[in-house]
Design a protein around this motif. Structure first.
Motif: not given
Length: 504
Positions: A216-221, A232-239, A243-245, A253-264
């Motif tokens: 909530l806070a992230n989307v509102v801000d 943001r990191g790919q760990e957020f892609l599945g969630q 944020h869209i909902v 309005p919806q922003p553009r998204y770019a999820h980044l592959p993880l660093i292991l």
RNA sequence: GGCCCCGUCGUCUAGGUAGGUCCAGGACACAGGGUUUUCAACCCUGCAACACGGGUUCAAAUCCCGUCGGGGUCACCA
């Protein structure tokens, strides 16, 4: 709240009332606006640093804005000083921001209004289960080999129900009603990712303690601050569907998204925030240059498309492109970072290197005196080829210890001095006389020693090593003349005398 | 386990959108050699990969399917 590092930024105290008004995104959508929203629950590690870097790069490349926002909505996990440490590390990396840092803990009224709006509009509803009750349900879902979905009650609880629950001592949270149709995430790295309707459930947007959840806070801000490009990191892609909902429910309005592959890590596991080895600050303390770290990190998941791999921050601003971000995870290879650091040190301007070296010394306990710039510059010069600053005290630290303080390495003494009927000791004794009459200037010392070599028909190796062992106790030091120049006449002779007293 | 993502040298990667110019290029690491006053640095050479199996095609690292492998995510954490 004491935020000394933060306070230098004029916008830190911006809150809802002073700048943003409810429900009104502020920035024209034509300007690219990105942000980095760390939570102060740990330190800045290389994964977060890369996210920050990419976000900064996208904004800078486009002439847009970059915002820093501290997401401190988890009272229990906030670490005191955490925000300051992250800010310190971002600055060290060379990143700056146009707004912020904002603190979510100072914007709670904004989230409360949004939650109420969602409730009023029928997009959200109250729920009263305890953590234990939910655990049981989750376990059941697990056993049935299905995804857990919160069972939405029918009819929905009313505000009156919530009041009753509250006075009965039950936890009261607010959940968002998720849609019944599939959602598609349009990601600029991974492409379109579909989320089926049965994969979404009514997630919590307001905790029982009244704090908003991250979602909530992230989307509102993001919406209110005009963020239109989220990296943001790919760990957020599945969630991201959440944020869209949420944005749909809020009418943003919806922003553009770019999820980044993880660093292991080198074991192939996601880097842990608790892994001190990958802290930005521990690299600083370990003697790395920020430009080397930045250059190395930017290549984890991004490539310019050709063979170039050395980039300054300024150059990256010119060439970085989201289209060149890859999809597969990368491993963090310390050896390659060390190689980059070696090159960066070799290429750095002398005064830049000196500044960084002094920073290193201020963070570490070494015998090297940090207050004499000329001496430090000299040390840097004679240690050329070092891989990290930590190599320097390891190499010359002994020169700054008291003459009687260092140990003679038994193996070194044996190999260089005692071997062959103490030939090394014999050379050393003669050299002592030669050196005692020498003027302590580089060229003169060099001439003296060369002279001696010629007269005795000895190689430089046969002469330099005995001296080196005598004045350092070991077989490793800078070039012998440089070593003696740093040590000086008196200390050199004192150490040779001490060595000559060693049992043969 | 459900769902999602990924899969080129040990590691980071180029090449894949417009299949032939790739018996796959660069960098780090590693091995050997060189330079040298020790170490580091530096120079040269070498080793080393399209996960596997099916298709499509005159032709596949590049397109399709399957298998396997790896990772992520399923919180009143972010």
């Amino acid at each position: 709240m004491a935020l000394t590092a933060v306070a230098r930024h004029p916008n830190i105290y911006l809150t809802s009332s002073s700048f943003y008004t409810f429900g009104t995104p502020v920035t024209p959508s034509s300007t690219i606006k990105t942000r980095f929203p760390p939570s102060p629950t740990g330190t800045l590690h290389v994964g977060g640093a890369r996210t920050a870097l990419f976000s900064w790069l996208v904004a800078r490349r486009a002439g847009g804005h970059f915002i820093l926002r501290i997401e401190d909505t988890d009272q229990a996990r906030n670490v005191p000083g955490g925000a300051e440490a992250i800010i310190r590390d971002l600055k060290w990396l060379g990143l700056d921001w146009d707004e912020g840092p904002y603190l979510q803990s100072q914007r709670l009224d904004i989230y409360a209004k949004h939650i109420q709006k969602l409730l009023d509009a029928g997009h959200a509803y109250y729920a009263f289960e305890t953590a234990e009750e939910l655990d049981v349900l989750r376990k059941q879902a697990q056993e049935a080999k299905q995804a857990f979905r919160y069972p939405r009650p029918d009819p929905l609880p009313t505000a009156a129900d919530a009041d009753r629950a509250r006075s009965a001592g039950k936890p009261v949270v607010v959940r968002l009603k998720c849609p019944s149709q599939a959602v598609t995430v349009e990601d600029e790295v991974f492409g379109e990712v579909q989320v089926a309707a049965d994969q979404m459930d009514d997630f919590v947007i307001c905790k029982a303690n009244g704090y908003p959840t991250y979602h909530l806070a992230n989307v509102v801000d993001d919406a209110l601050m005009g963020i239109n490009f989220i990296l943001r990191g790919q760990e957020f892609l599945g969630q991201t569907w959440r944020h869209i909902v949420l944005r749909q429910a809020l009418g943003y309005p919806q922003p553009r998204y770019a999820h980044l592959p993880l660093i292991l890590d080198m074991q192939g596991k996601k880097l842990s925030k608790r892994d001190a080895d990958v802290d930005v600050h521990s690299f600083r303390r370990a003697g790395f240059l920020p430009e080397a770290l930045v250059n190395f990190i930017v290549l984890l998941g991004w490539s310019p498309g050709d063979n170039r791999e050395k980039f300054s921050l300024a150059q990256l601003r010119e060439v970085f492109d989201v289209a060149d971000i890859g999809k597969s995870n990368a491993r963090f290879d310390l050896e390659k970072l060390r190689a980059f650091n070696t090159d960066a040190c070799a290429d750095a301007a002398p005064d830049r290197l000196l500044t960084a070296f002094k920073d290193y010394l201020s963070l570490n306990d070494t015998p090297i005196p940090a207050d004499d710039d000329n001496l430090l510059a000299q040390v840097l010069e004679v240690c050329k080829g070092f891989r990290t600053f930590a190599d320097i005290p390891a190499k010359v630290g002994v020169l700054f210890q008291a003459d009687a303080d260092f140990e003679y390495d038994t193996k070194a003494v044996k190999k260089v001095l005692r071997k062959n009927d103490a030939a090394g000791f014999a050379v050393l004794a003669q050299l002592r006389e030669v050196l005692s009459k020498c003027d302590w200037q580089h060229e003169i010392l060099e001439a003296c020693i060369n002279d001696y070599c010629r007269t005795k028909e000895l190689s430089m190796g046969q002469v330099a090593q005995p001296i080196r062992v005598a004045v350092t106790g070991r077989t490793v030091s800078p070039q012998i003349i440089d070593t003696l120049m740093i040590l000086g006449h008196d200390k050199t002779l004192a150490r040779i005398d001490r060595c000559l007293d060693l049992p043969r």
